[in-house]
Design an enzyme around this catalytic site. Sequence first.
Site, PDB file in Angstrom:
ATOM      1  N   GLU A 210      -2.538  -2.735   8.107  1.00 43.98           N
ATOM      2  CA  GLU A 210      -2.883  -3.586   6.975  1.00 43.98           C
ATOM      3  C   GLU A 210      -1.687  -4.438   6.595  1.00 43.98           C
ATOM      4  O   GLU A 210      -0.536  -3.989   6.690  1.00 43.98           O
ATOM      5  CB  GLU A 210      -3.285  -2.735   5.767  1.00 43.98           C
ATOM      6  CG  GLU A 210      -4.504  -1.859   5.974  1.00 43.98           C
ATOM      7  CD  GLU A 210      -4.824  -1.074   4.717  1.00 43.98           C
ATOM      8  OE1 GLU A 210      -5.776  -1.454   4.028  1.00 43.98           O
ATOM      9  OE2 GLU A 210      -4.112  -0.097   4.431  1.00 43.98           O
ATOM     10  N   HIS A 234     -11.030   7.692   8.473  1.00 43.21           N
ATOM     11  CA  HIS A 234     -11.311   6.650   9.461  1.00 43.21           C
ATOM     12  C   HIS A 234     -10.733   6.973  10.840  1.00 43.21           C
ATOM     13  O   HIS A 234     -11.423   6.901  11.859  1.00 43.21           O
ATOM     14  CB  HIS A 234     -10.742   5.304   9.001  1.00 43.21           C
ATOM     15  CG  HIS A 234     -11.237   4.855   7.669  1.00 43.21           C
ATOM     16  ND1 HIS A 234     -12.507   5.142   7.209  1.00 43.21           N
ATOM     17  CD2 HIS A 234     -10.640   4.126   6.683  1.00 43.21           C
ATOM     18  CE1 HIS A 234     -12.659   4.605   6.007  1.00 43.21           C
ATOM     19  NE2 HIS A 234     -11.545   4.003   5.667  1.00 43.21           N
ATOM     20  N   LYS A 328       0.744   0.107   5.613  1.00 39.97           N
ATOM     21  CA  LYS A 328       0.598  -1.083   4.781  1.00 39.97           C
ATOM     22  C   LYS A 328       1.794  -2.006   4.994  1.00 39.97           C
ATOM     23  O   LYS A 328       2.862  -1.578   5.425  1.00 39.97           O
ATOM     24  CB  LYS A 328       0.492  -0.698   3.307  1.00 39.97           C
ATOM     25  CG  LYS A 328      -0.836  -0.021   2.970  1.00 39.97           C
ATOM     26  CD  LYS A 328      -1.013   0.141   1.480  1.00 39.97           C
ATOM     27  CE  LYS A 328      -2.400   0.649   1.139  1.00 39.97           C
ATOM     28  NZ  LYS A 328      -3.453  -0.332   1.472  1.00 39.97           N
TER      29      LYS A 328
END
Length: 480
Positions: A210, A234, A328
């Site tokens: 991300e 996930h 992230k």
Amino acid sequence: MGFTADRLLLFGATGDLSQRMLLPSLCALHADDLLAPELKIVGTARSELSTSEFRNFAREALEKHLPAGRRGGVGTFLNRLSYEAVDATTQEGYDRLAKQVEGESEGLAIFLSTAPSLFEPTISGLSQAGLTGNRTRIGLEKPLGTDLASSQEINDAVAAEFSEDRIFRIDHYLGKETVQNLLALRFGNILFEPVWNSNYIDHVQITVAETVGLESRVAYYDDSGALRDMVQNHMLQLLALVAMEPPTSFDATAVRDEKVKVLRALRPVGSEDTVTGQYRAGAVGGAAVPGYDDELGKPSDTETFVAIKAHVDNWRWKGVPFYLRTGKRLPERVTEIVVQFRCIPHSIFAGRGAKTMPNRLVIGIQPEENIQFSLMAKVPGLDREGLRLRQVPLDVTMPHAFSDKIRRIAYERLLLDLIEGDQTLFVRRDEVEAQWEWIDAIRARWEESGEPPKTYTAGTWGPSAAIALAERDGVSWHDE
């Protein structure tokens, strides 16, 4: 599959997920005539809104989040909607809800898009209002707990009123076309399954990267971290689909039986096989971004990046490492699975100066859905200076291959399956608990070592130790 619901009850109907995904997905299904004409949708949240105000709220959400080419049925879709304000902790609202959904109803589907702390009082209120009977099924949005114990507590509360065949635990990744296509690729083609094992596959990489930071999830994320937020659900679901044995059929029980076998075969992870990181100020996409501690406003030991070397200890996968990586503030937004095949056992071209590269299968899940298979081919020419070989990609770009088909939101598939009662793409309780057992053991090792996450600059691929995790096995992460 049982009954098809003709009432859908949306808890958290004014929340972010409802605006971005649920209402647009339902409207798109409506526009394509995939919802039965008699289906009524009742929204509920704490906000005091009339049905008319909720319809206006829904219209604004649809105009903002539904692609322009899919807004054909907005007007008639809004007529399906009604609203009832409910305080999850008081019974009066549930009794009013019961009046809204009862009558000639054939079946009720409930979607809980609320904080998990409200699951128990919500289910209790639904039960007292007579809304948990055999003609009711319930969909639960993650997170389902923060560890095995809290997950079991939530699941026990749900199981007190709903049998397992009426519980639909959602992992929205399973609604993505390419994730489902992984099953078609493996089990719909004779080409791959004979070589889908440790004899021919060197390793597997799964990356969920991300570019964003905390955004609006400050409190949740700092309590959660990358391991709970991404790996537990996930990434382990993707690993299970890659590694599972062929199910006997494409139905809920057969598919989920094989997934849970993989999750139970996961080897406990050694401390040397995980790397954690936390981003510091840097640049993503050419824009300066603050560090995690700056965004949070205080120091924290929460990991925003994790890399894991995992193993599935069974006959098919013995000795094949699965490298998992998520974080992230990484350089690009990408979710992909890389299946790296072994080198050929003997090259007949070595004497001609030609170098061969092993085949590689890359399954892109987001932002683009595609499948790419690389193989060796001869470069055209007379080859007087030596034979030249080059890797050539075979690309299947899903939007191009199926240009006549609509690209659907993942929740469209999942909401339709909830309404119609197909559990194949939902997560069973024993899957969730097997995932948590593995994750809890990793967290326990981290706490035992007391080592804080390593820092990495925003806009890079995480701490250098994550690169070393793979490179010590002669493996490079697929970053290009």
